[in-house]
Design a protein around this motif. Sequence first.
Motif, mmCIF file in Angstrom:
data_model
loop_
_atom_site.group_PDB
_atom_site.id
_atom_site.type_symbol
_atom_site.label_atom_id
_atom_site.label_comp_id
_atom_site.label_asym_id
_atom_site.label_seq_id
_atom_site.Cartn_x
_atom_site.Cartn_y
_atom_site.Cartn_z
ATOM 1 N N SER A 46 0.526 -1.108 7.095
ATOM 2 C CA SER A 46 0.961 -0.628 5.786
ATOM 3 C C SER A 46 0.307 0.675 5.344
ATOM 4 O O SER A 46 0.649 1.177 4.273
ATOM 5 C CB SER A 46 0.676 -1.714 4.735
ATOM 6 O OG SER A 46 -0.697 -2.080 4.770
ATOM 7 N N GLN A 47 -0.604 1.227 6.126
ATOM 8 C CA GLN A 47 -1.296 2.445 5.711
ATOM 9 C C GLN A 47 -1.545 3.316 6.945
ATOM 10 O O GLN A 47 -2.111 2.840 7.944
ATOM 11 C CB GLN A 47 -2.613 2.075 5.031
ATOM 12 C CG GLN A 47 -3.018 2.971 3.870
ATOM 13 C CD GLN A 47 -3.631 4.299 4.353
ATOM 14 O OE1 GLN A 47 -3.970 4.460 5.525
ATOM 15 N NE2 GLN A 47 -3.795 5.231 3.439
ATOM 16 N N PRO A 48 -1.124 4.587 6.931
ATOM 17 C CA PRO A 48 -1.200 5.420 8.129
ATOM 18 C C PRO A 48 -2.609 5.601 8.693
ATOM 19 O O PRO A 48 -2.780 5.637 9.918
ATOM 20 C CB PRO A 48 -0.612 6.757 7.662
ATOM 21 C CG PRO A 48 0.304 6.394 6.538
ATOM 22 C CD PRO A 48 -0.369 5.252 5.843
ATOM 23 N N LEU A 49 -3.627 5.730 7.844
ATOM 24 C CA LEU A 49 -4.988 5.915 8.357
ATOM 25 C C LEU A 49 -5.431 4.691 9.171
ATOM 26 O O LEU A 49 -6.100 4.819 10.199
ATOM 27 C CB LEU A 49 -5.964 6.154 7.203
ATOM 28 C CG LEU A 49 -5.758 7.433 6.382
ATOM 29 C CD1 LEU A 49 -6.760 7.487 5.242
ATOM 30 C CD2 LEU A 49 -5.875 8.676 7.263
ATOM 31 N N PRO A 74 -7.903 -1.396 -0.673
ATOM 32 C CA PRO A 74 -8.758 -2.446 -1.222
ATOM 33 C C PRO A 74 -8.073 -3.324 -2.260
ATOM 34 O O PRO A 74 -8.557 -4.417 -2.552
ATOM 35 C CB PRO A 74 -9.915 -1.665 -1.845
ATOM 36 C CG PRO A 74 -9.302 -0.343 -2.220
ATOM 37 C CD PRO A 74 -8.326 -0.049 -1.125
ATOM 38 N N CYS A 75 -6.967 -2.858 -2.825
ATOM 39 C CA CYS A 75 -6.229 -3.685 -3.772
ATOM 40 C C CYS A 75 -5.600 -4.888 -3.082
ATOM 41 O O CYS A 75 -5.355 -5.917 -3.721
ATOM 42 C CB CYS A 75 -5.141 -2.861 -4.462
ATOM 43 S SG CYS A 75 -4.200 -1.814 -3.336
ATOM 44 N N PHE A 123 -11.996 8.617 1.693
ATOM 45 C CA PHE A 123 -10.649 8.740 2.240
ATOM 46 C C PHE A 123 -9.716 9.129 1.098
ATOM 47 O O PHE A 123 -9.969 8.787 -0.065
ATOM 48 C CB PHE A 123 -10.184 7.414 2.864
ATOM 49 C CG PHE A 123 -9.987 6.307 1.861
ATOM 50 C CD1 PHE A 123 -8.734 6.070 1.292
ATOM 51 C CD2 PHE A 123 -11.050 5.497 1.466
ATOM 52 C CE1 PHE A 123 -8.560 5.063 0.352
ATOM 53 C CE2 PHE A 123 -10.880 4.494 0.528
ATOM 54 C CZ PHE A 123 -9.637 4.273 -0.029
ATOM 55 N N PRO A 124 -8.630 9.837 1.402
ATOM 56 C CA PRO A 124 -7.684 10.197 0.348
ATOM 57 C C PRO A 124 -6.769 9.019 0.028
ATOM 58 O O PRO A 124 -6.161 8.426 0.923
ATOM 59 C CB PRO A 124 -6.897 11.357 0.966
ATOM 60 C CG PRO A 124 -7.000 11.143 2.437
ATOM 61 C CD PRO A 124 -8.315 10.474 2.692
ATOM 62 N N VAL A 125 -6.691 8.653 -1.223
ATOM 63 C CA VAL A 125 -5.887 7.515 -1.668
ATOM 64 C C VAL A 125 -4.409 7.871 -1.576
ATOM 65 O O VAL A 125 -3.984 8.935 -2.033
ATOM 66 C CB VAL A 125 -6.259 7.115 -3.106
ATOM 67 C CG1 VAL A 125 -5.378 5.982 -3.610
ATOM 68 C CG2 VAL A 125 -7.736 6.727 -3.176
ATOM 69 N N SER A 126 -3.615 7.000 -0.965
ATOM 70 C CA SER A 126 -2.181 7.252 -0.814
ATOM 71 C C SER A 126 -1.422 6.766 -2.047
ATOM 72 O O SER A 126 -1.939 6.024 -2.884
ATOM 73 C CB SER A 126 -1.653 6.603 0.466
ATOM 74 O OG SER A 126 -2.012 5.243 0.530
ATOM 75 N N ALA A 127 -0.153 7.169 -2.146
ATOM 76 C CA ALA A 127 0.604 7.032 -3.391
ATOM 77 C C ALA A 127 0.816 5.574 -3.797
ATOM 78 O O ALA A 127 0.564 5.191 -4.957
ATOM 79 C CB ALA A 127 1.944 7.748 -3.243
ATOM 80 N N THR A 128 1.304 4.748 -2.879
ATOM 81 C CA THR A 128 1.590 3.357 -3.231
ATOM 82 C C THR A 128 0.318 2.619 -3.612
ATOM 83 O O THR A 128 0.299 1.822 -4.565
ATOM 84 C CB THR A 128 2.282 2.646 -2.056
ATOM 85 O OG1 THR A 128 3.508 3.327 -1.767
ATOM 86 C CG2 THR A 128 2.584 1.201 -2.387
ATOM 87 N N ILE A 129 -0.766 2.872 -2.889
ATOM 88 C CA ILE A 129 -2.029 2.213 -3.189
ATOM 89 C C ILE A 129 -2.577 2.670 -4.540
ATOM 90 O O ILE A 129 -3.125 1.875 -5.307
ATOM 91 C CB ILE A 129 -3.037 2.459 -2.044
ATOM 92 C CG1 ILE A 129 -2.539 1.742 -0.782
ATOM 93 C CG2 ILE A 129 -4.440 1.999 -2.415
ATOM 94 C CD1 ILE A 129 -3.280 2.086 0.476
ATOM 95 N N ALA A 130 -2.409 3.939 -4.870
ATOM 96 C CA ALA A 130 -2.848 4.437 -6.175
ATOM 97 C C ALA A 130 -2.120 3.707 -7.312
ATOM 98 O O ALA A 130 -2.733 3.347 -8.331
ATOM 99 C CB ALA A 130 -2.607 5.944 -6.271
ATOM 100 N N PRO A 150 -8.786 5.675 -9.021
ATOM 101 C CA PRO A 150 -8.512 6.967 -8.381
ATOM 102 C C PRO A 150 -7.016 7.238 -8.328
ATOM 103 O O PRO A 150 -6.206 6.319 -8.212
ATOM 104 C CB PRO A 150 -9.103 6.809 -6.976
ATOM 105 C CG PRO A 150 -9.151 5.334 -6.745
ATOM 106 C CD PRO A 150 -9.377 4.712 -8.076
ATOM 107 N N ARG A 151 -6.664 8.511 -8.432
ATOM 108 C CA ARG A 151 -5.267 8.918 -8.367
ATOM 109 C C ARG A 151 -4.890 9.263 -6.931
ATOM 110 O O ARG A 151 -5.758 9.471 -6.076
ATOM 111 C CB ARG A 151 -5.022 10.116 -9.281
ATOM 112 C CG ARG A 151 -5.368 9.857 -10.745
ATOM 113 C CD ARG A 151 -4.969 11.026 -11.639
ATOM 114 N NE ARG A 151 -5.264 10.752 -13.039
ATOM 115 C CZ ARG A 151 -6.312 11.219 -13.691
ATOM 116 N NH1 ARG A 151 -7.173 12.019 -13.067
ATOM 117 N NH2 ARG A 151 -6.514 10.925 -14.972
#
Length: 535
Positions: A25-28, A59-60, A150-157, A184-185
């Motif tokens: 679910s997350q590219p990283l 983490p959510c 790490f940079p927070v991605s859109a859906t997770i934000a 975080p945004r």
Amino acid sequence: MSFQPFAFPSRRSYVVARHGLVATSQPLAAQAGLAVLQAGGNAVDAAVATVATLCVVEPCSTGIGGDAFALIWSAAEGRLYGLNASGPAPAALTADLVRGQGHVTFPARGGLAVTVPGSVRGWQLALERFGTRGLDTLLARPLDYARNGFPVSATIARAWQGSAELLRRLPDSSRVWLPGSRPPRATELFRNPEFAATLQTLAEQGYDTFYAGPIAAQIAAAVRADGGVMTEEDLAAYQAEWVEPITIAYRDGYAFHEIPPNGQGLAALLALNIVKGFDLAGLEYGSADYYHLLIEGMKLGFIDAQAYVGDPRQVDVPVAGLLSERYARQRRALIDREAARWPEPGRPPRHGDTVYLTVADEAGNMVSWIQSLYMGFGSGVTAGATGIQLQNRGANFSLEPGHPNEVAPGKRPYHTIIPGFITRDGRPWASFGVMGGFMQPQGHLQVGVNLIDFGMDPQAALDAPRFNWLRGREVALEAAVGEPVRAELARWGHALLPRETAVHYGGGQVILRDPDSGVLAGGSEPRNDGAAVGF
């Protein structure tokens, strides 16, 4: 490997690879698993590296304070293994204690809802049996992301923002997850130095440091400080276990495999066993008939699962009877082709916010792994200075006296997270899963039917519009389902939610293996930040 032409416009093409493939679910996190494969690790090594990275970057949805399940195909042994790494209620948690506090349903958040976290013992069991790399190697990438950001991605934000009020409730949660007093945004860097220290301890000293010593002491203290009853002894006593997958034959040599109760994979198999009695491939895909049969079959699956699923170590779950062909015929006969119904549980014959990932390697190993905190950020409790957020799996316990899922000391709750697997003629064919609470069996049903009955490629099977049955006759349909279909379903008695209603339709991944060439084809959910990567 060939797929049927499909009229539905898939949002992107599927990914093909020869040597290995990771989808999550997350590219990283997908790239962290791929790096392990490229360095010579196997599918189990890559799965643990992927899920450990998800514990940092998503983490959510997940963390080492949650539970895990896995289905692992061992190419060397030619067989499928089931792994149950779900934790039980603390020894002091009783139904009378919870009811005595005035609760009529089990509380969803806070210390009482925290069950023993099982995921780290799950990593241990999987790696000790099948792994080729140590924790120090597999935790290197997630440790870097936790320490350096790490940079927070859109859906997770967006999900993080939705949990802001929960996280403000307790000082440790607010300090760790709301830097600058806010979530975080998207594109902002997030660091979790406390969790980095925890990962470093695990990497250097091993799995037992989670279940005994300073980390365990902080987990137990945080739970008790928020009204729970967990002790260090509860953590020290926990062990994950290997389980025999439950299975149904589907059609044309295909078989679906799920983890047995206490998981809800039984609901998916019950529904599949019912709908296989209809000529689904002969229906127009996406028609009212198609949705109606799947919705009614899924209802029957859920009704029985919710009536019978409990921890089989403490209650009798009649799995064999529920999955028998005789029982499937009885339940199938309850479906009215032109009317929505709400049947009662049957009487089977008796015989003596989540992350999902799938990995396949060149040797033929395949892993279907799911790990979760349950609701967004779980219980809302963070364990002292460990950077660990704790799950709220106890929320699924029943307080109904005598129910198979009634909370009791040491009992594991009804579990929503389920990995899926499909074999064809006894050989590994598909490793797949759809995360999202009670959407998960529904996703397994819909994606499985898409793959087998309609011959879709893995990406199209995930992209296709879904339903989400909610309760009674109430069901939601994605916006892509047209008005004529909605009108017909409504005429048959389905209570459809308005098109604009915000409903979660899950998030999934699929890897298919060509049994002749070994070529892998993967897809990843367009409803989240997912990615499928291979080499």
